[in-house]
Design a protein around this motif. Structure first.
Motif, PDB file in Angstrom:
ATOM      1  N   ARG A 114     -15.535  17.793  -8.367  1.00  0.00           N
ATOM      2  CA  ARG A 114     -16.856  18.361  -8.120  1.00  0.00           C
ATOM      3  C   ARG A 114     -17.198  19.151  -9.367  1.00  0.00           C
ATOM      4  NH1 ARG A 114     -18.756  23.298  -6.764  1.00  0.00           N
ATOM      5  NH2 ARG A 114     -16.685  24.162  -6.381  1.00  0.00           N
ATOM      6  N   LYS A 115     -18.358  18.856  -9.927  1.00  0.00           N
ATOM      7  CA  LYS A 115     -18.764  19.527 -11.151  1.00  0.00           C
ATOM      8  C   LYS A 115     -19.695  20.680 -10.814  1.00  0.00           C
ATOM      9  CE  LYS A 115     -19.545  18.378 -15.848  1.00  0.00           C
ATOM     10  NZ  LYS A 115     -19.767  17.410 -16.850  1.00  0.00           N
ATOM     11  N   GLU A 116     -19.446  21.812 -11.469  1.00  0.00           N
ATOM     12  CA  GLU A 116     -20.278  22.999 -11.320  1.00  0.00           C
ATOM     13  C   GLU A 116     -20.532  23.528 -12.719  1.00  0.00           C
ATOM     14  OE1 GLU A 116     -19.316  27.275  -9.614  1.00  0.00           O
ATOM     15  OE2 GLU A 116     -19.423  25.767  -8.009  1.00  0.00           O
ATOM     16  N   GLY A 117     -21.691  23.228 -13.259  1.00  0.00           N
ATOM     17  CA  GLY A 117     -21.963  23.575 -14.656  1.00  0.00           C
ATOM     18  C   GLY A 117     -21.026  22.790 -15.550  1.00  0.00           C
ATOM     19  N   LYS A 118     -20.310  23.501 -16.399  1.00  0.00           N
ATOM     20  CA  LYS A 118     -19.358  22.839 -17.299  1.00  0.00           C
ATOM     21  C   LYS A 118     -17.969  22.736 -16.699  1.00  0.00           C
ATOM     22  CE  LYS A 118     -21.651  24.108 -21.555  1.00  0.00           C
ATOM     23  NZ  LYS A 118     -21.499  24.647 -22.895  1.00  0.00           N
ATOM     24  N   ARG A 119     -17.764  23.368 -15.566  1.00  0.00           N
ATOM     25  CA  ARG A 119     -16.440  23.368 -14.942  1.00  0.00           C
ATOM     26  C   ARG A 119     -16.305  22.234 -13.940  1.00  0.00           C
ATOM     27  NH1 ARG A 119     -14.886  29.543 -13.735  1.00  0.00           N
ATOM     28  NH2 ARG A 119     -13.776  28.449 -12.117  1.00  0.00           N
ATOM     29  N   VAL A 120     -15.104  21.674 -13.889  1.00  0.00           N
ATOM     30  CA  VAL A 120     -14.794  20.622 -12.928  1.00  0.00           C
ATOM     31  C   VAL A 120     -13.748  21.163 -11.962  1.00  0.00           C
ATOM     32  CG1 VAL A 120     -13.936  18.272 -12.580  1.00  0.00           C
ATOM     33  CG2 VAL A 120     -15.296  18.819 -14.617  1.00  0.00           C
ATOM     34  N   PHE A 121     -14.023  21.015 -10.678  1.00  0.00           N
ATOM     35  CA  PHE A 121     -13.116  21.444  -9.623  1.00  0.00           C
ATOM     36  C   PHE A 121     -12.564  20.204  -8.940  1.00  0.00           C
ATOM     37  CE2 PHE A 121     -15.900  24.959 -10.328  1.00  0.00           C
ATOM     38  CZ  PHE A 121     -15.136  26.091 -10.094  1.00  0.00           C
ATOM     39  N   TYR A 122     -11.329  20.285  -8.480  1.00  0.00           N
ATOM     40  CA  TYR A 122     -10.702  19.175  -7.767  1.00  0.00           C
ATOM     41  C   TYR A 122     -10.237  19.638  -6.396  1.00  0.00           C
ATOM     42  CZ  TYR A 122     -10.727  16.386 -11.971  1.00  0.00           C
ATOM     43  OH  TYR A 122     -11.127  15.670 -13.064  1.00  0.00           O
ATOM     44  N   GLN A 123     -10.272  18.683  -5.466  1.00  0.00           N
ATOM     45  CA  GLN A 123      -9.735  18.931  -4.131  1.00  0.00           C
ATOM     46  C   GLN A 123      -9.081  17.652  -3.635  1.00  0.00           C
ATOM     47  OE1 GLN A 123     -12.903  19.911  -1.473  1.00  0.00           O
ATOM     48  NE2 GLN A 123     -14.096  18.110  -1.956  1.00  0.00           N
ATOM     49  N   LEU A 124      -8.220  17.795  -2.652  1.00  0.00           N
ATOM     50  CA  LEU A 124      -7.569  16.619  -2.066  1.00  0.00           C
ATOM     51  C   LEU A 124      -8.608  15.761  -1.374  1.00  0.00           C
ATOM     52  CD1 LEU A 124      -4.348  18.204  -0.546  1.00  0.00           C
ATOM     53  CD2 LEU A 124      -4.579  16.961  -2.694  1.00  0.00           C
ATOM     54  N   ALA A 125      -8.452  14.457  -1.488  1.00  0.00           N
ATOM     55  CA  ALA A 125      -9.404  13.533  -0.892  1.00  0.00           C
ATOM     56  C   ALA A 125      -8.766  12.609   0.136  1.00  0.00           C
ATOM     57  CB  ALA A 125     -10.070  12.683  -1.983  1.00  0.00           C
ATOM     58  N   ASP A 126      -7.458  12.657   0.263  1.00  0.00           N
ATOM     59  CA  ASP A 126      -6.743  11.738   1.144  1.00  0.00           C
ATOM     60  C   ASP A 126      -5.815  12.553   2.046  1.00  0.00           C
ATOM     61  OD1 ASP A 126      -4.969   9.879   2.292  1.00  0.00           O
ATOM     62  OD2 ASP A 126      -5.081   8.563   0.536  1.00  0.00           O
ATOM     63  N   PRO A 127      -6.039  12.540   3.353  1.00  0.00           N
ATOM     64  CA  PRO A 127      -5.204  13.339   4.262  1.00  0.00           C
ATOM     65  C   PRO A 127      -3.732  12.927   4.259  1.00  0.00           C
ATOM     66  CG  PRO A 127      -6.681  11.901   5.503  1.00  0.00           C
ATOM     67  CD  PRO A 127      -7.073  11.788   4.060  1.00  0.00           C
ATOM     68  N   ARG A 128      -3.426  11.729   3.807  1.00  0.00           N
ATOM     69  CA  ARG A 128      -2.027  11.306   3.733  1.00  0.00           C
ATOM     70  C   ARG A 128      -1.244  12.160   2.738  1.00  0.00           C
ATOM     71  NH1 ARG A 128      -2.522   5.231   2.104  1.00  0.00           N
ATOM     72  NH2 ARG A 128      -3.785   6.318   0.577  1.00  0.00           N
ATOM     73  N   ARG A 134      -8.311   8.093  -9.799  1.00  0.00           N
ATOM     74  CA  ARG A 134      -8.420   6.625  -9.653  1.00  0.00           C
ATOM     75  C   ARG A 134      -7.739   6.129  -8.381  1.00  0.00           C
ATOM     76  NH1 ARG A 134      -7.608   6.943 -15.032  1.00  0.00           N
ATOM     77  NH2 ARG A 134      -5.412   6.451 -14.935  1.00  0.00           N
ATOM     78  N   GLU A 135      -6.653   6.778  -7.997  1.00  0.00           N
ATOM     79  CA  GLU A 135      -5.930   6.387  -6.784  1.00  0.00           C
ATOM     80  C   GLU A 135      -6.625   6.895  -5.520  1.00  0.00           C
ATOM     81  OE1 GLU A 135      -3.299   4.347  -6.551  1.00  0.00           O
ATOM     82  OE2 GLU A 135      -3.403   4.049  -8.702  1.00  0.00           O
ATOM     83  N   GLY A 136      -7.665   7.707  -5.678  1.00  0.00           N
ATOM     84  CA  GLY A 136      -8.408   8.213  -4.527  1.00  0.00           C
ATOM     85  C   GLY A 136      -7.718   9.360  -3.809  1.00  0.00           C
ATOM     86  N   LEU A 137      -6.745   9.990  -4.479  1.00  0.00           N
ATOM     87  CA  LEU A 137      -6.011  11.081  -3.844  1.00  0.00           C
ATOM     88  C   LEU A 137      -6.709  12.426  -4.015  1.00  0.00           C
ATOM     89  CD1 LEU A 137      -2.368  10.065  -4.764  1.00  0.00           C
ATOM     90  CD2 LEU A 137      -3.744   9.397  -2.792  1.00  0.00           C
ATOM     91  N   ILE A 138      -7.502  12.558  -5.075  1.00  0.00           N
ATOM     92  CA  ILE A 138      -8.286  13.773  -5.295  1.00  0.00           C
ATOM     93  C   ILE A 138      -9.719  13.380  -5.627  1.00  0.00           C
ATOM     94  CG2 ILE A 138      -6.309  15.128  -6.098  1.00  0.00           C
ATOM     95  CD1 ILE A 138      -7.368  14.762  -8.972  1.00  0.00           C
ATOM     96  N   GLU A 139     -10.621  14.344  -5.485  1.00  0.00           N
ATOM     97  CA  GLU A 139     -12.003  14.098  -5.871  1.00  0.00           C
ATOM     98  C   GLU A 139     -12.530  15.298  -6.641  1.00  0.00           C
ATOM     99  OE1 GLU A 139     -13.981  13.216  -2.234  1.00  0.00           O
ATOM    100  OE2 GLU A 139     -13.927  15.267  -1.520  1.00  0.00           O
ATOM    101  N   ARG A 144       0.836  -1.211   0.000  1.00  0.00           N
ATOM    102  CA  ARG A 144       0.000   0.000   0.000  1.00  0.00           C
ATOM    103  C   ARG A 144       0.864   1.251   0.000  1.00  0.00           C
ATOM    104  NH1 ARG A 144      -2.778  -2.289   4.417  1.00  0.00           N
ATOM    105  NH2 ARG A 144      -2.255  -0.437   5.596  1.00  0.00           N
ATOM    106  N   ALA A 145       1.930   1.248   0.793  1.00  0.00           N
ATOM    107  CA  ALA A 145       2.837   2.394   0.842  1.00  0.00           C
ATOM    108  C   ALA A 145       3.534   2.591  -0.504  1.00  0.00           C
ATOM    109  CB  ALA A 145       3.867   2.221   1.954  1.00  0.00           C
ATOM    110  N   SER A 146       3.942   1.509  -1.116  1.00  0.00           N
ATOM    111  CA  SER A 146       4.615   1.565  -2.406  1.00  0.00           C
ATOM    112  C   SER A 146       3.675   2.133  -3.477  1.00  0.00           C
ATOM    113  CB  SER A 146       5.086   0.165  -2.797  1.00  0.00           C
ATOM    114  OG  SER A 146       5.690   0.179  -4.050  1.00  0.00           O
ATOM    115  N   GLN A 147       2.424   1.712  -3.483  1.00  0.00           N
ATOM    116  CA  GLN A 147       1.444   2.227  -4.442  1.00  0.00           C
ATOM    117  C   GLN A 147       1.210   3.714  -4.222  1.00  0.00           C
ATOM    118  OE1 GLN A 147       0.099   0.803  -7.141  1.00  0.00           O
ATOM    119  NE2 GLN A 147      -0.767   2.814  -7.553  1.00  0.00           N
ATOM    120  N   PHE A 148       1.100   4.131  -2.980  1.00  0.00           N
ATOM    121  CA  PHE A 148       0.911   5.543  -2.644  1.00  0.00           C
ATOM    122  C   PHE A 148       2.086   6.374  -3.159  1.00  0.00           C
ATOM    123  CE2 PHE A 148       1.497   9.072   0.405  1.00  0.00           C
ATOM    124  CZ  PHE A 148       0.293   9.741   0.225  1.00  0.00           C
TER     125      PHE A 148
END
Length: 98
Positions: A64-78, A57-62, A7-11
């Protein structure tokens, strides 16, 4: 222990790309839209989409869609914890060994 090492190696593999690292560093400052990420990092399409897809795909960001724009934020506190360590090592006087 072997499972933990895997898991650490994949991260670490997820972080071990200059473009992905730049994107994650920008996202530590808060949510960003794709066009902002492109302007801030200089990463152009299609590489930007490819790297965002990997991080998603790795679950590090997620997204959020707002109209035609896509916003990203961190999803993993690690990610924040690891980036802080990297900052301390490479971006402070401690890390200056050039």
């Amino acid at each position: 222990m072997q499972d933990t090492a895997e898991r650490a190696s994949q991260f670490l593999r997820s972080l071990a790309n200059q473009d992905r690292l730049l994107l994650l560093c920008q996202l530590t400052e808060g949510e960003r839209c794709v066009s902002d990420l492109e302007a801030l990092t200089g990463i152009r399409q299609p590489s930007l989409s490819q790297q965002l897809g990997i991080l998603r795909r790795e679950g590090l960001i997620e997204p959020r869609k707002e109209g035609k724009r896509v916003f990203y934020q961190l999803a993993d506190p690690r990610v924040t914890a690891m980036l802080q360590q990297l900052y301390d090592i490479f971006c402070t006087n401690y890390g200056e060994h050039e």
